[in-house]
Write a protein that holds these residues in place. Sequence first.
Motif, PDB file in Angstrom:
ATOM      1  N   ILE A 194      30.728  33.784  38.110  1.00 22.69           N
ATOM      2  CA  ILE A 194      30.675  35.007  38.800  1.00 22.69           C
ATOM      3  C   ILE A 194      31.907  35.113  38.608  1.00 22.69           C
ATOM      4  O   ILE A 194      32.921  35.957  38.460  1.00 22.69           O
ATOM      5  N   ASN A 197      35.035  34.315  35.982  1.00 23.79           N
ATOM      6  CA  ASN A 197      34.417  35.372  35.555  1.00 23.79           C
ATOM      7  C   ASN A 197      35.564  36.351  35.674  1.00 23.79           C
ATOM      8  O   ASN A 197      35.018  38.020  35.794  1.00 23.79           O
ATOM      9  N   MET A 199      33.503  38.530  37.935  1.00 25.29           N
ATOM     10  CA  MET A 199      32.133  39.499  37.263  1.00 25.29           C
ATOM     11  C   MET A 199      31.343  40.847  38.427  1.00 25.29           C
ATOM     12  O   MET A 199      31.743  41.989  38.017  1.00 25.29           O
ATOM     13  N   SER A 246      21.680  42.570  31.852  1.00 27.47           N
ATOM     14  CA  SER A 246      23.461  43.264  32.201  1.00 27.47           C
ATOM     15  C   SER A 246      22.620  44.626  33.706  1.00 27.47           C
ATOM     16  O   SER A 246      22.258  45.147  34.121  1.00 27.47           O
ATOM     17  N   ASN A 249      29.168  47.710  36.763  1.00 27.36           N
ATOM     18  CA  ASN A 249      30.127  47.658  37.638  1.00 27.36           C
ATOM     19  C   ASN A 249      30.921  48.924  37.691  1.00 27.36           C
ATOM     20  O   ASN A 249      31.917  49.247  36.826  1.00 27.36           O
TER      21      ASN A 249
END
Length: 411
Positions: A194, A197, A199, A246, A249
């Motif tokens: 996380i 990347n 994320m 999934s 965001n």
Amino acid sequence: MIELIKDLLINYGTNERVAQYFSNTIAVIVIIMVSLIVDSIVRKVLLRTLKSYTEKTKAKWDNIIVEKKVFDRLARIVPIGIIHAFAPVFPAYQMWIQRIAFACIVFIVLLALNRFLDAINYIYSSYGIAKVRPIKGYIQVVEITLYTIGIIIIISVLIDRSPWILLSGVGAATAVFILVFQNSILGLVASIQITTNNMLQIGDWIEMPKYGADGDVLEISLHTVKVQNWDQTIIMIPTYLLISESFKNWRGMQESGGRRIMRAVYIDVTSIKFCDEEMLAGFEEIQYIKEDLQNKRKEIDKYNKDYKVNSAHAANGRHITNIGIFRSYIENYLKNHPKVSQNMIQMVRQLQPTENGLPIEIYAFTNEIAWADYEAIQADIFDHILAVLPEFDLRIYQGPTGYDFSKLRSI
């Protein structure tokens, strides 16, 4: 010291066994009193001096370390250290006193390190980078490692065995270790992915319907991600699920400064028709479409003239429709709306007709991303569109209701 007190009591005629117990009791009381006095001095003098010094410095990190009571924890080592130093006073129990005292010192150091790591996380959280690169998960891994090492040391001291003997057994217990710390290992791997990347960040709005999450991220830790939903409820999602499953965001929307409108109105197809001169003359009074309408009429007149269209029948040649004028009106209305972003795509399009009519979809972006503001802008736009529809001789599609049937009965 004990022997001195014992001999003194025997000289005064006290029984030897009673003198032994009494001298031990006096020694314990003296050691406890010395420990308490030294502990009081450390707390009232050294800690207060240290606190006063940190308040005078310009740096804030030292104040946070003091507020997290790192030095308060370390100060507890002093009385335990005094007990450890006085252990030889009790030769029969010296070994166990020193072992227990040393184990207590190790435990106090672990508590102090835990407070120190909390202070580091608090200091780091005050910087903007903390939202992008949170370190709480890594700090929790360090805490688990320190506690594991500390427990091994404490056990090895109490059983008088080398820590390496205990560590050598860890290899054989790897399978059990992985099973016990499965969530921690998964959480660590997920936290690294996380963070690497990018994320997820603190403050991001995420949606994970399967787990009932729809709100802002409050905290990212080793085991869980804390999300506050819009209804103010708090939900905890295992960190590794954000990697294995999934989620949506909304950070891109927040960073872009625009929030999408994608909604359609359904037009009754029986109200769609060609415009006659009277209708066109009325439409030219509408400011948003006056210029476009004039240009469109010139273009169509030229086309019909060039191709020698027989105007006796409406099916021949090109003509202006009320639905086409309506689409042009909405396009210009959006271009002139102060709350609609002019830097992002705008589109008014026809979708495939359905049993509910012809969908005219509005695709645009507001320049406000706050939920309440966005909904107000969207409602204002569609209030206007629905109200202005009859001006173009169009009808919105609506299924028959009880009111419609009651009107039929009254006819």
